[in-house]
Design an enzyme around this catalytic site. Structure first.
Site, mmCIF file in Angstrom:
data_model
loop_
_atom_site.group_PDB
_atom_site.id
_atom_site.type_symbol
_atom_site.label_atom_id
_atom_site.label_comp_id
_atom_site.label_asym_id
_atom_site.label_seq_id
_atom_site.Cartn_x
_atom_site.Cartn_y
_atom_site.Cartn_z
ATOM 1 C CD1 TRP A 13 8.634 54.767 61.176
ATOM 2 C CD2 TRP A 13 10.423 54.435 60.333
ATOM 3 N NE1 TRP A 13 9.002 55.915 60.722
ATOM 4 C CE2 TRP A 13 9.999 55.666 60.049
ATOM 5 C CE3 TRP A 13 11.927 53.939 59.947
ATOM 6 C CZ2 TRP A 13 10.763 56.385 59.270
ATOM 7 C CZ3 TRP A 13 12.519 54.796 58.865
ATOM 8 C CH2 TRP A 13 11.896 55.907 58.729
ATOM 9 C CE LYS A 14 4.018 49.473 66.526
ATOM 10 N NZ LYS A 14 2.850 48.850 67.158
ATOM 11 C CD GLU A 170 2.321 52.837 72.913
ATOM 12 O OE1 GLU A 170 2.505 53.469 71.609
ATOM 13 O OE2 GLU A 170 2.948 51.650 72.627
ATOM 14 C CB SER A 216 -5.447 52.911 66.715
ATOM 15 O OG SER A 216 -5.361 51.682 66.774
ATOM 16 N N GLY A 237 2.278 54.228 65.804
ATOM 17 C CA GLY A 237 2.894 53.048 64.950
ATOM 18 C C GLY A 237 2.668 53.085 63.390
ATOM 19 N N GLY A 238 1.329 52.447 62.988
ATOM 20 C CA GLY A 238 0.936 52.235 61.755
ATOM 21 C C GLY A 238 0.940 53.594 60.993
HETATM 22 P P1 PGA Z 1 -0.341 51.890 66.369
HETATM 23 O O1 PGA Z 1 0.977 51.271 67.448
HETATM 24 O O2 PGA Z 1 -0.331 53.425 66.402
HETATM 25 O O3 PGA Z 1 0.046 50.977 65.139
HETATM 26 O O4 PGA Z 1 -1.497 51.368 67.415
HETATM 27 C C1 PGA Z 1 1.424 52.359 68.370
HETATM 28 C C2 PGA Z 1 2.584 51.788 69.003
HETATM 29 O O5 PGA Z 1 2.646 50.407 69.163
HETATM 30 O O6 PGA Z 1 3.424 52.445 69.621
#
Ligand code: PGA
Length: 255
Positions: A13-14, A170, A216, A237-238
């Site tokens: 979720w950052k 990543e 992504s 992430g997103g």
């Molecule tokens: P993202 O991020 O899916 O938004 O690209 C992945 C991550 O940073 O773990």
């Protein structure tokens, strides 16, 4: 030899969502993942949400992870949280070495190594992130770059310790950019990482270690990535901030 590796999907979720929003989202994920799941689901919210989300998810199939920790067990490190403190919450995993930590907070391979050791010493499981920036990919030196990250932060571990690690590949150029690495690029790197583990340790450890892809991942590309032979799940992430979308990603891994 049993080649079965249970897939794992991790929501990163950052620094997003209030506690209230986080509670609502985790309940949505729990509802969407009830029944017999063939993969592991992990949610990594901000530190402030860990206790509450751990309470809510207890007894469910959703595990909770932290996004970071300090490498010292305690001391004068204002604003930091130790692996031992995270262990006392009863959570399972800690993400370590994320490229945003490396970039914005200047974490080196040496610091990441100390954190890996601290997480393991506390009895938690590290989700170790590695991956190259665009300029390294442009010069086709990504294998050397990732190998250095593995050598300098992971390969000092004993075989028994390494078994507690998930590796997340990543590529930095694919994180939050909407640019996903192609399934072929991902498979190539995952196979390379697994080969490095086999070379440094042995075939059994190499076959058992889980290697996740991150960058992504979306509902419409998840399946093509997760069906690659050496891809054992994803760090998302997103797309993990949207309940239905994240559940689709989970289903792509569990299906
Ligand atoms: P993202 O991020 O899916 O938004 O690209 C992945 C991550 O940073 O773990």
């Amino acid at each position: 030899m049993d080649l079965y590796r249970k897939k794992i999907v991790v929501a990163n979720w950052k620094m997003n969502l209030s506690l209230e929003e986080g509670e609502a989202l985790v309940r949505e994920i729990m509802q969407g993942t009830s029944g017999n799941l063939s993969c592991e689901v992990v949610v990594a919210p901000p530190f402030t949400h860990l206790t509450r989300l751990k309470e809510i998810t207890d007894g469910s199939q959703v595990h909770i992870a932290a996004q970071n920790c300090h490498f010292e067990p305690s001391g004068a490190f204002t604003g930091e949280v130790s692996a031992m403190m995270l262990k006392s919450l009863g959570i399972d995993y800690v993400i370590v070495g994320h490229s945003e930590r490396r970039h914005f907070f200047h974490e080196t391979n040496e610091i990441v190594k100390l954190k890996v050791d601290a997480i393991l010493a506390a009895g938690l499981k590290p989700i170790f992130c590695c991956g190259e920036p665009a300029e390294i990919r442009d010069t086709e030196t990504q294998n050397i770059f990732v190998r250095m990250q593995l050598e300098e932060s992971l390969f000092h571990l004993s075989e028994a310790a390494l078994k507690n690690i998930c590796i997340a590949y990543e590529p930095i150029w694919a994180i939050g950019t909407g640019l996903t690495a192609s399934p072929e690029q991902v498979q190539e790197m995952h196979m390379y990482i697994r080969d490095q583990v086999v070379t440094r340790y042995n075939k059994i450890v190499g076959e058992e270690i889980r290697i996740l892809y991150g960058g992504s991942i979306k509902p419409d590309n998840a399946k093509s990535l997760f069906t690659q032979e050496d891809v054992d799940g994803g760090l998302v992430g997103g797309s993990s901030l949207n309940g239905p979308g994240f559940i689709e990603v989970i289903n792509a891994a569990c299906g």
